[in-house]
Design a protein around this motif. Structure first.
Motif, PDB file in Angstrom:
ATOM      1  N   GLY A 148       0.847  -1.197   0.000  1.00  0.00           N
ATOM      2  CA  GLY A 148       0.000   0.000   0.000  1.00  0.00           C
ATOM      3  C   GLY A 148       0.880   1.244   0.000  1.00  0.00           C
ATOM      4  O   GLY A 148       2.094   1.164   0.032  1.00  0.00           O
ATOM      5  N   GLU A 149       0.233   2.399  -0.038  1.00  0.00           N
ATOM      6  CA  GLU A 149       0.986   3.657  -0.052  1.00  0.00           C
ATOM      7  C   GLU A 149       1.284   4.131   1.361  1.00  0.00           C
ATOM      8  O   GLU A 149       0.517   3.875   2.282  1.00  0.00           O
ATOM      9  CB  GLU A 149       0.158   4.725  -0.750  1.00  0.00           C
ATOM     10  N   THR A 150       2.395   4.835   1.500  1.00  0.00           N
ATOM     11  CA  THR A 150       2.725   5.444   2.788  1.00  0.00           C
ATOM     12  C   THR A 150       3.010   6.915   2.551  1.00  0.00           C
ATOM     13  O   THR A 150       3.708   7.255   1.598  1.00  0.00           O
ATOM     14  CB  THR A 150       3.985   4.786   3.381  1.00  0.00           C
ATOM     15  N   ALA A 151       2.458   7.778   3.373  1.00  0.00           N
ATOM     16  CA  ALA A 151       2.792   9.197   3.266  1.00  0.00           C
ATOM     17  C   ALA A 151       2.779   9.813   4.668  1.00  0.00           C
ATOM     18  O   ALA A 151       2.069   9.351   5.561  1.00  0.00           O
ATOM     19  CB  ALA A 151       1.804   9.913   2.363  1.00  0.00           C
ATOM     20  N   LEU A 152       3.618  10.818   4.823  1.00  0.00           N
ATOM     21  CA  LEU A 152       3.774  11.461   6.134  1.00  0.00           C
ATOM     22  C   LEU A 152       3.704  12.967   5.953  1.00  0.00           C
ATOM     23  O   LEU A 152       4.288  13.511   5.021  1.00  0.00           O
ATOM     24  CB  LEU A 152       5.148  11.077   6.705  1.00  0.00           C
ATOM     25  N   HIS A 198       9.641   3.201   2.145  1.00  0.00           N
ATOM     26  CA  HIS A 198       8.306   2.630   1.953  1.00  0.00           C
ATOM     27  C   HIS A 198       7.738   3.004   0.581  1.00  0.00           C
ATOM     28  O   HIS A 198       6.585   2.693   0.288  1.00  0.00           O
ATOM     29  CB  HIS A 198       7.344   3.139   3.037  1.00  0.00           C
ATOM     30  N   GLY A 199       8.530   3.721  -0.221  1.00  0.00           N
ATOM     31  CA  GLY A 199       8.044   4.151  -1.534  1.00  0.00           C
ATOM     32  C   GLY A 199       7.080   5.319  -1.400  1.00  0.00           C
ATOM     33  O   GLY A 199       6.296   5.608  -2.303  1.00  0.00           O
ATOM     34  N   GLY A 200       7.110   5.977  -0.256  1.00  0.00           N
ATOM     35  CA  GLY A 200       6.154   7.066  -0.011  1.00  0.00           C
ATOM     36  C   GLY A 200       6.841   8.420   0.011  1.00  0.00           C
ATOM     37  O   GLY A 200       8.008   8.560  -0.343  1.00  0.00           O
ATOM     38  N   THR A 201       6.103   9.394   0.471  1.00  0.00           N
ATOM     39  CA  THR A 201       6.610  10.768   0.468  1.00  0.00           C
ATOM     40  C   THR A 201       6.448  11.375   1.858  1.00  0.00           C
ATOM     41  O   THR A 201       5.447  11.123   2.531  1.00  0.00           O
ATOM     42  CB  THR A 201       5.791  11.636  -0.523  1.00  0.00           C
ATOM     43  N   ALA A 202       7.438  12.165   2.247  1.00  0.00           N
ATOM     44  CA  ALA A 202       7.322  12.911   3.509  1.00  0.00           C
ATOM     45  C   ALA A 202       7.162  14.393   3.182  1.00  0.00           C
ATOM     46  O   ALA A 202       7.957  14.944   2.410  1.00  0.00           O
ATOM     47  CB  ALA A 202       8.571  12.691   4.356  1.00  0.00           C
ATOM     48  N   PHE A 203       6.122  15.001   3.698  1.00  0.00           N
ATOM     49  CA  PHE A 203       5.887  16.428   3.473  1.00  0.00           C
ATOM     50  C   PHE A 203       6.127  17.171   4.793  1.00  0.00           C
ATOM     51  O   PHE A 203       5.770  16.649   5.850  1.00  0.00           O
ATOM     52  CB  PHE A 203       4.442  16.704   3.064  1.00  0.00           C
ATOM     53  N   ALA A 204       6.686  18.377   4.667  1.00  0.00           N
ATOM     54  CA  ALA A 204       6.810  19.224   5.859  1.00  0.00           C
ATOM     55  C   ALA A 204       5.998  20.488   5.610  1.00  0.00           C
ATOM     56  O   ALA A 204       6.173  21.141   4.581  1.00  0.00           O
ATOM     57  CB  ALA A 204       8.266  19.566   6.112  1.00  0.00           C
TER      58      ALA A 204
END
Ligand SMILES: Cc1cc2nc3c(=O)[nH]c(=O)nc-3n(C[C@H](O)[C@H](O)[C@H](O)COP(=O)(O)OP(=O)(O)OC[C@H]3O[C@@H](n4cnc5c(N)ncnc54)[C@H](O)[C@@H]3O)c2cc1C
Length: 473
Positions: A371-375, A398-404
């Protein structure tokens, strides 16, 4: 800035598939256990009332005074039963922690506080009135008669202690006390319930010697006190001795934030899940008298463990001065803010400030489910982006993206995002396009976290998809 994963030697999580069927059956088991806990709570209260009926109480009601006395006895049985349930809810029983989490169990414990007080006050008032009418005395005379009995003196003392505990637990009053003072007063409830026991056994016929009712009642007491003694005192002590944690180093991440690196024995046996916390006590001259719930900010690696702390008050601020070798005791690991609460294939993480600590360990401990992972991390300025490099690296793995989302809050709208993000039309849905098929983990200041949860609910997320960790208990 913060130390990265590779430099620290933390490893990345292993890939493993977690079919959605796994999530569904785990969720079903948890919901069943939670329902069972509620059913047991009410069934035992009904059982307490049934004790009165079993003892033939109704057949002894011949007058109004008898009826008032009967209601008083029933209120006392139900109230005391609920107090024992409150003790069980606060006993850190692992089964309950896995079913609903400590925070929910403590929430139930708190909600029972006022009804219990009303039942116990009703018990005292109705019995005084009932006995006074039967004995032909006024209320003062009957109270004086009660006070000539040793068991009743203890019962009045128990009532006074219980009043002190409930009044100091009212939010407005509680805030006036340092946490440790409030906690000490709160522990008096254990003494209060014990002090009430002699009059329960000696007064009236419901729990008379040699009856099944008496055996049942004493078993309830043994269960509540046994669970509290084992899970809150003996087990944490034994685990602290077994794992023998010591401070290895204190690393400063920001002026008010430190990471404490600990070394201990046999960490694999602790069964920590990323996102969980423990309550820590540091045995140094300045800190031994206060303990703090702090999340693991990384999974154990070998014999090393890490927690990351922001100096919120004098207690946590004092931890910056900890020396290498300081002995550390703990209670835990606790909490359902972990992979054990997963119910959907995608992972959406939202944290603010120091609230990123459990998210960091949760990411490390999350299985790669396909599944997708995002933070999304919210901070007022860049200096509050604690552990950012680690979070970013784990998210990418995790193949996801971290946003700040960095910047001051909007004054015009009550949004959990920065003013700038609000202006650009950012929302939970735009950051996490698959939010409806995600587990949403939120950790940050209480009111802020509630705003995120409200937006998620408005989008249509089910309660079991929203996982909230509050640092302000
Ligand atoms: C589940 C959980 C996980 C947490 N994880 C982290 C973390 O990883 N990093 C971090 O910096 N902070 C974390 N916190 C918050 C941290 O526990 C408090 O900031 C800290 O205990 C404050 O103590 P103090 O003496 O410095 O401040 P005080 O001003 O004395 O306390 C401020 C408030 O903190 C709470 N508090 C204090 N002591 C306790 C205690 N023993 N048990 C429960 N609540 C207490 C009370 O609500 C109190 O009113 C967590 C809190 C919880 C409940």
């Amino acid at each position: 800035m913060n130390t990265g994963i590779a430099e620290r030697g933390w490893s990345l999580p292993e890939a493993a598939s977690a079919p959605s069927e796994d999530y569904r059956s785990a969720l079903r088991r948890r919901l069943f256990a939670a329902d069972l806990a509620v059913v047991l709570c009410w069934a035992s209260t009904a059982g307490a009332v049934a004790l009165y009926l079993l003892s033939g109480g109704v057949s002894q009601i011949h007058s109004k005074a008898d009826a008032v006395t009967a209601l008083g006895i029933i209120a006392g049985l139900a109230g005391t039963n609920l107090i024992l349930i409150m003790l069980l809810l606060a006993a850190r029983i692992p089964w309950l922690d896995r079913a609903v989490g400590q925070d929910v169990a403590i929430g139930w414990h708190r909600r029972l506080g006022k009804p219990v007080l009303y039942l116990i006050l009703a018990h005292a008032a109705l019995l005084t009135l009932g006995y006074a009418a039967t004995d032909g005395l006024d209320v003062v005379g009957e109270t004086a008669a009660f006070l000539s009995n040793r068991d009743m003196i203890l019962a009045y003392l128990a009532l006074a202690l219980l009043l002190a505990v409930v009044v100091t637990s009212l939010v407005a009053v509680r805030r006036k006390f340092p946490y440790e003072a409030w906690h000490l007063i709160h522990l008096l409830s254990y003494a209060a319930v014990l002090l009430a026991l002699p009059h329960e056994l000696s007064y009236g016929g419901v729990l008379a010697a040699g009856t099944v009712e008496r055996i049942y009642w004493i078993a309830l007491y043994l269960l509540a006190y046994g669970a509290a003694a084992w899970y809150r005192f003996a087990k944490p002590l034994l685990l602290s001795l077994r794992h023998d944690f010591r401070v290895v180093s204190v690393e400063r991440l920001a002026p008010d934030v430190i990471s404490i690196h600990l070394r201990g024995r046999e960490l694999g046996r602790l069964g920590i899940a990323g996102g969980q916390y423990a309550t820590w006590r540091f045995w140094s001259a300045r800190n031994w008298w206060h303990s703090h719930p702090l999340s693991f900010s990384a999974m154990p690696h070998g014999d090393l463990l890490r927690i990351t702390v922001r100096g919120a008050g004098s207690g946590t601020a004092g931890l910056a001065g900890l020396r290498r070798g300081t002995r550390v005791w703990f209670e835990g690991p606790y909490g359902l803010f972990s992979r054990h609460a997963r119910s959907a294939p995608n992972l959406a993480l939202v944290g603010a400030g120091i609230g990123v600590t459990p998210l960091r360990a949760l990411l490390e401990d999350s299985r790669h489910s396909g599944g997708e992972t995002a933070l999304l991390v919210r901070a007022s300025d860049e200096s509050q982006l604690y552990l950012w490099e680690e979070l970013h690296t784990l998210c990418e793995w995790h193949g996801g993206t971290a946003f700040a989302d960095v910047g001051p809050r909007s004054r015009a709208t009550s949004s959990w995002l920065s003013a700038d993000a609000v202006r650009r039309g950012v929302s939970l849905q735009s950051v996490f396009p698959r939010i409806l098929h995600s587990d949403l983990y939120i950790c940050g200041p209480g009111p802020w976290a509630e705003l995120v949860a409200q937006e998620a609910k408005a989008l249509g997320l089910e309660d079991h998809q929203i996982h909230l960790e509050r640092f302000d208990s």
